[in-house]
Design a protein around this motif. Structure first.
Motif, PDB file in Angstrom:
ATOM      1  N   ARG A 198      13.546  57.748 -13.852  1.00 53.04           N
ATOM      2  CA  ARG A 198      13.315  56.241 -13.827  1.00 53.04           C
ATOM      3  C   ARG A 198      14.482  55.636 -13.284  1.00 53.04           C
ATOM      4  O   ARG A 198      15.662  56.283 -13.098  1.00 53.04           O
ATOM      5  N   GLY A 199      14.420  54.452 -13.000  1.00 51.21           N
ATOM      6  CA  GLY A 199      15.709  53.724 -12.510  1.00 51.21           C
ATOM      7  C   GLY A 199      15.836  53.546 -11.071  1.00 51.21           C
ATOM      8  O   GLY A 199      15.098  54.023 -10.155  1.00 51.21           O
ATOM      9  N   VAL A 200      16.828  53.031 -10.416  1.00 54.27           N
ATOM     10  CA  VAL A 200      17.065  52.848  -9.074  1.00 54.27           C
ATOM     11  C   VAL A 200      18.373  53.391  -8.897  1.00 54.27           C
ATOM     12  O   VAL A 200      19.346  53.410  -9.570  1.00 54.27           O
ATOM     13  N   ILE A 201      18.323  54.361  -7.623  1.00 54.55           N
ATOM     14  CA  ILE A 201      19.726  54.599  -7.280  1.00 54.55           C
ATOM     15  C   ILE A 201      19.869  54.373  -5.750  1.00 54.55           C
ATOM     16  O   ILE A 201      19.009  54.587  -4.933  1.00 54.55           O
ATOM     17  N   LEU A 224      21.624  55.017 -17.276  1.00 52.59           N
ATOM     18  CA  LEU A 224      23.063  55.071 -16.643  1.00 52.59           C
ATOM     19  C   LEU A 224      22.952  53.745 -15.725  1.00 52.59           C
ATOM     20  O   LEU A 224      22.182  53.508 -14.789  1.00 52.59           O
ATOM     21  N   ASN A 225      24.131  53.025 -15.904  1.00 54.32           N
ATOM     22  CA  ASN A 225      24.445  51.873 -15.063  1.00 54.32           C
ATOM     23  C   ASN A 225      25.921  51.993 -14.691  1.00 54.32           C
ATOM     24  O   ASN A 225      26.573  51.953 -15.130  1.00 54.32           O
ATOM     25  N   PHE A 226      25.887  52.269 -13.168  1.00 53.92           N
ATOM     26  CA  PHE A 226      27.324  52.122 -12.771  1.00 53.92           C
ATOM     27  C   PHE A 226      27.456  52.087 -11.263  1.00 53.92           C
ATOM     28  O   PHE A 226      26.512  52.278 -10.538  1.00 53.92           O
ATOM     29  N   THR A 227      28.696  51.700 -10.818  1.00 55.75           N
ATOM     30  CA  THR A 227      28.779  51.513  -9.266  1.00 55.75           C
ATOM     31  C   THR A 227      29.870  52.377  -8.959  1.00 55.75           C
ATOM     32  O   THR A 227      30.848  52.329  -9.308  1.00 55.75           O
ATOM     33  N   LEU A 228      29.787  53.026  -7.852  1.00 56.11           N
ATOM     34  CA  LEU A 228      30.783  53.831  -7.155  1.00 56.11           C
ATOM     35  C   LEU A 228      31.313  53.096  -5.968  1.00 56.11           C
ATOM     36  O   LEU A 228      30.431  52.607  -4.956  1.00 56.11           O
ATOM     37  N   TYR A 229      32.756  52.856  -5.693  1.00 54.65           N
ATOM     38  CA  TYR A 229      33.170  52.150  -4.215  1.00 54.65           C
ATOM     39  C   TYR A 229      33.825  53.062  -3.511  1.00 54.65           C
ATOM     40  O   TYR A 229      34.205  53.950  -3.929  1.00 54.65           O
ATOM     41  N   PRO A 230      33.594  52.778  -2.300  1.00 55.75           N
ATOM     42  CA  PRO A 230      34.026  53.646  -1.058  1.00 55.75           C
ATOM     43  C   PRO A 230      35.654  53.734  -1.407  1.00 55.75           C
ATOM     44  O   PRO A 230      36.434  52.934  -1.568  1.00 55.75           O
ATOM     45  N   GLY A 231      36.127  55.117  -1.013  1.00 55.00           N
ATOM     46  CA  GLY A 231      37.582  55.530  -1.117  1.00 55.00           C
ATOM     47  C   GLY A 231      37.818  55.361  -2.565  1.00 55.00           C
ATOM     48  O   GLY A 231      39.456  55.688  -2.688  1.00 55.00           O
ATOM     49  N   SER A 232      37.232  55.669  -3.410  1.00 55.12           N
ATOM     50  CA  SER A 232      37.798  55.660  -4.720  1.00 55.12           C
ATOM     51  C   SER A 232      37.710  57.109  -5.351  1.00 55.12           C
ATOM     52  O   SER A 232      36.825  58.078  -4.704  1.00 55.12           O
ATOM     53  N   VAL A 267      18.956  54.386 -14.783  1.00 52.40           N
ATOM     54  CA  VAL A 267      18.464  55.812 -14.475  1.00 52.40           C
ATOM     55  C   VAL A 267      18.505  56.566 -15.508  1.00 52.40           C
ATOM     56  O   VAL A 267      19.353  56.680 -16.287  1.00 52.40           O
ATOM     57  N   GLY A 268      17.231  57.365 -15.407  1.00 57.84           N
ATOM     58  CA  GLY A 268      17.133  58.312 -16.527  1.00 57.84           C
ATOM     59  C   GLY A 268      16.722  59.590 -15.792  1.00 57.84           C
ATOM     60  O   GLY A 268      15.993  59.509 -14.570  1.00 57.84           O
ATOM     61  N   LEU A 269      16.867  60.649 -16.345  1.00 60.49           N
ATOM     62  CA  LEU A 269      16.405  62.004 -15.947  1.00 60.49           C
ATOM     63  C   LEU A 269      15.829  62.651 -17.070  1.00 60.49           C
ATOM     64  O   LEU A 269      16.548  63.018 -18.132  1.00 60.49           O
ATOM     65  N   ARG A 270      14.486  63.265 -16.853  1.00 54.70           N
ATOM     66  CA  ARG A 270      14.135  64.237 -17.715  1.00 54.70           C
ATOM     67  C   ARG A 270      13.401  65.462 -16.962  1.00 54.70           C
ATOM     68  O   ARG A 270      12.826  65.208 -15.975  1.00 54.70           O
ATOM     69  N   LEU A 279      21.889  54.594  -2.555  1.00 57.46           N
ATOM     70  CA  LEU A 279      23.173  55.489  -1.756  1.00 57.46           C
ATOM     71  C   LEU A 279      23.352  54.833  -0.293  1.00 57.46           C
ATOM     72  O   LEU A 279      22.306  54.678   0.306  1.00 57.46           O
ATOM     73  N   PHE A 280      24.590  54.679  -0.114  1.00 54.49           N
ATOM     74  CA  PHE A 280      24.890  54.118   1.340  1.00 54.49           C
ATOM     75  C   PHE A 280      24.079  53.052   1.394  1.00 54.49           C
ATOM     76  O   PHE A 280      23.707  52.817   2.531  1.00 54.49           O
ATOM     77  N   GLY A 281      23.732  52.157   0.657  1.00 55.01           N
ATOM     78  CA  GLY A 281      23.006  50.883   0.704  1.00 55.01           C
ATOM     79  C   GLY A 281      21.467  50.823   0.583  1.00 55.01           C
ATOM     80  O   GLY A 281      20.861  50.342   1.090  1.00 55.01           O
ATOM     81  N   GLU A 282      21.163  52.366   0.317  1.00 53.86           N
ATOM     82  CA  GLU A 282      19.571  52.619   0.716  1.00 53.86           C
ATOM     83  C   GLU A 282      19.032  52.852  -0.638  1.00 53.86           C
ATOM     84  O   GLU A 282      19.815  53.637  -1.322  1.00 53.86           O
ATOM     85  N   ASP A 283      17.770  52.729  -1.086  1.00 57.30           N
ATOM     86  CA  ASP A 283      17.148  53.290  -2.104  1.00 57.30           C
ATOM     87  C   ASP A 283      16.827  54.732  -1.971  1.00 57.30           C
ATOM     88  O   ASP A 283      15.757  55.165  -1.044  1.00 57.30           O
ATOM     89  N   ALA A 284      17.664  55.673  -2.631  1.00 57.31           N
ATOM     90  CA  ALA A 284      17.597  57.250  -2.559  1.00 57.31           C
ATOM     91  C   ALA A 284      16.319  57.668  -3.196  1.00 57.31           C
ATOM     92  O   ALA A 284      15.893  58.727  -3.102  1.00 57.31           O
TER      93      ALA A 284
END
Lengths: 298, 237
Positions: free
Chosen positions: B59-62, B24-32, B10-13, B64-69
């Motif tokens: 750019r990139g993919v986000i 940016l490459n990371f994953t957040l897990y439920p309840g963390s 993910v990139g933001l301009r 969220l809750f299993g769907e492409d945001a």
């Protein structure tokens, strides 16, 4: 479409409601006031032209032009008798000399004119229907043997330029109504944009909390619709008062065409509906403006 | 659900400038529970904006809750936003609404009936210590009180993710601890918490919290004993 009127009070508070504190109701009031006047003028002229056209399109006048009063009277009586027998003619009225003198009195005064000026005899015809040019020509031909100096003139011919002028005014009036509707729409757009700018932060927060465009636009629609209705009613009352005043003065004039310049019940109905149409226009314009602006935000 | 948020390249301009966030490459897990740290201007707020759907990435993919945001139609965003609680750095309270109405806002937006929101909003006001300030407008509240109203508003709807941007910035140390305990309690109930802060002392207050550190718009190596990239809570040692 009118769901926004049922928005709960606590939701309505999201956008502070300062009705009558801003210029919007008064701008709408002025627009509706002018629209009511322009529409009333257009409708009255429509009424007048159709009324006068209807009255005159099946009427004609026969002039018997003859210098000798005795021959003229004899020819007029014979022509009237001949005309009564025709199926195209519904009613024949030979105007008495006093009535003809009364007609020209405004121009030539009250002195006894019949002896000095050879006024034509006049026969007023009411036809069973609107006659064609050929039928008028046939009438003229048939009268030649009875009254060689007879002239048959369709009444609509006299009034045609006036009707044409009144129709021009009528279209100008309706054009003004259209322009005022555009101006009202523009005023609503400016007002909605201004309200959006004022409440940008609140809108952004509601958006980020999961508010939909529909929820937000309804708040603005409701406020603008109520402002427009309020302004519209003020404009209607003002406009109606002016129309009543003018129609009273026109009636007092007691002049033919001017007397026809009146409003029938459906014209009043259209005028009464103008504030509602104004509100509807404001509502649609507000929705279009607000949703358009919201779509620019993610 | 194995993951609640995933960022891939993910990139933001903003406009035509340089990238504020990059790769940016990371994953957040439920309840963390996550802390997002970094110096001022590192991109913390921008990253949070991507998380609470205020901004789309360049750019990139986000996911969220299993769907492409990123490609999600705009009409679907409100439904997703209602599952995310946000504490803004500048609070963003609605100025003409009372503390009660500000806290009730997410519930009203979600269509909760009036009779059903009186109790939870009052409880929430008590919880943040503002029970006697229900009818006060934001302008009459102190910075700390406003912040507590903002936090109460963010958590009232029991969001699946709570995103907080410097939530303890305007409160005294005791209140900061109380607020963190509030977040921890919410986290225990299953809410994923992401707190952006530059207060390094806060990090030790939540055992088991993980940390992401931003440096010039990119995720940097972790510091101390906190793990990077973040792992699910049950895999933490």
């Amino acid at each position: 479409m009118f769901k926004f009127f049922a928005i709960p009070a606590h939701d309505r508070r999201l956008i502070p409601e300062g009705r009558l504190s801003g210029p919007m109701p008064w701008v709408i009031a002025i627009m509706i006031f002018l629209t009511v006047l322009a529409a009333a003028a257009g409708l009255a002229m429509t009424h007048a032209t159709s009324d006068v056209s209807e009255q005159l399109s099946s009427r004609a006048t026969v002039q018997i032009i003859e210098a000798n009063p005795e021959i003229r009277a004899r020819q007029a009586a014979a022509a009237a008798e001949q005309l009564r027998a025709l199926p195209l003619i519904e009613e024949v009225r030979l105007l008495p000399p006093e009535e003809i003198e009364a007609l020209i009195e405004p121009w030539l005064g009250t002195q006894d004119l019949a002896d000095d000026i050879p006024l034509p005899a006049l026969i007023d015809l009411k036809l069973t229907r609107v006659a064609t040019d050929a039928e008028y020509q046939s009438l003229r031909n048939s009268l030649q043997s009875t009254a060689p100096g007879a002239r048959v003139e369709p009444s609509s011919g006299y009034i045609a330029p006036v009707i044409s002028l009144v129709r021009s005014f009528q279209w100008i009036a309706f054009g003004l109504v259209a322009l005022l509707a555009l101006a009202t729409g523009a005023a609503v757009i400016i007002s909605a944009r201004s309200a959006l700018n004022t409440h940008t932060e609140t809108i952004a927060v509601v958006h980020l909390l999961g508010g939909t465009d529909q929820q937000i636009s309804r708040l603005f629609q409701r406020r603008i619709a109520l402002d427009a209705l309020l302004g519209g009613l003020i404009g209607l009352v003002g406009g109606t008062a002016i129309i009543w005043l003018i129609s009273t003065q026109l009636t007092a004039l007691g002049s033919g065409l001017v007397e026809s310049v009146g409003l029938d019940w459906w014209s009043w109905l259209i005028i009464a509906v103008i504030p509602i149409l104004g509100m509807f226009l404001a509502m649609v314009t507000a929705k279009w403006t607000v949703v358009g602006a919201l779509k620019k935000i993610l | 659900m194995d993951e609640i948020v995933r960022f891939e390249n993910v990139g933001l301009r903003y406009g035509a400038g340089a990238e504020t966030l990059a790769d940016l490459n990371f994953t957040l897990y439920p309840g963390s529970f996550y802390f997002l740290t970094g110096a001022s201007g590192a991109g913390k707020t921008s990253l949070l904006k991507l998380l609470y759907l205020s901004q789309r990435p360049s750019r990139g993919v986000i996911r969220l809750f299993g769907e492409d945001a990123v490609t999600m139609p705009r009409e679907r965003l409100p439904g997703f936003r209602r599952r995310i609680g946000v504490v803004f750095q500048d609070f963003r309270l609605v100025p003409h609404l009372s503390a009660f109405d500000n806290i009730a806002l997410p519930l009203r937006v979600a269509g909760v009936r009036e009779k059903d929101l009186e109790t939870p909003v009052t409880e929430m006001l008590e919880w943040v210590g503002l029970g006697d300030r229900a009818s006060a407008r934001p302008a009459t509240l102190s910075g700390g009180e406003q912040q507590r109203v903002a936090i109460a508003r963010a958590v009232i709807g029991r969001p699946e993710i709570l995103v907080a941007d410097e939530p303890t910035g305007n409160v005294d140390p005791d209140m900061a601890i109380r607020l963190l305990q509030l977040f921890e309690a919410l986290n225990t109930l299953g809410t994923t918490i992401v707190v952006a802060t530059h207060d390094i002392h806060l990090l030790s207050k939540i055992p088991g919290a993980q940390m992401m550190r931003l440096e010039k718009g990119m995720l940097a190596d972790p510091t101390g004993s906190l793990r990077f990239p973040p792992l699910p809570k049950d895999q933490l040692q």
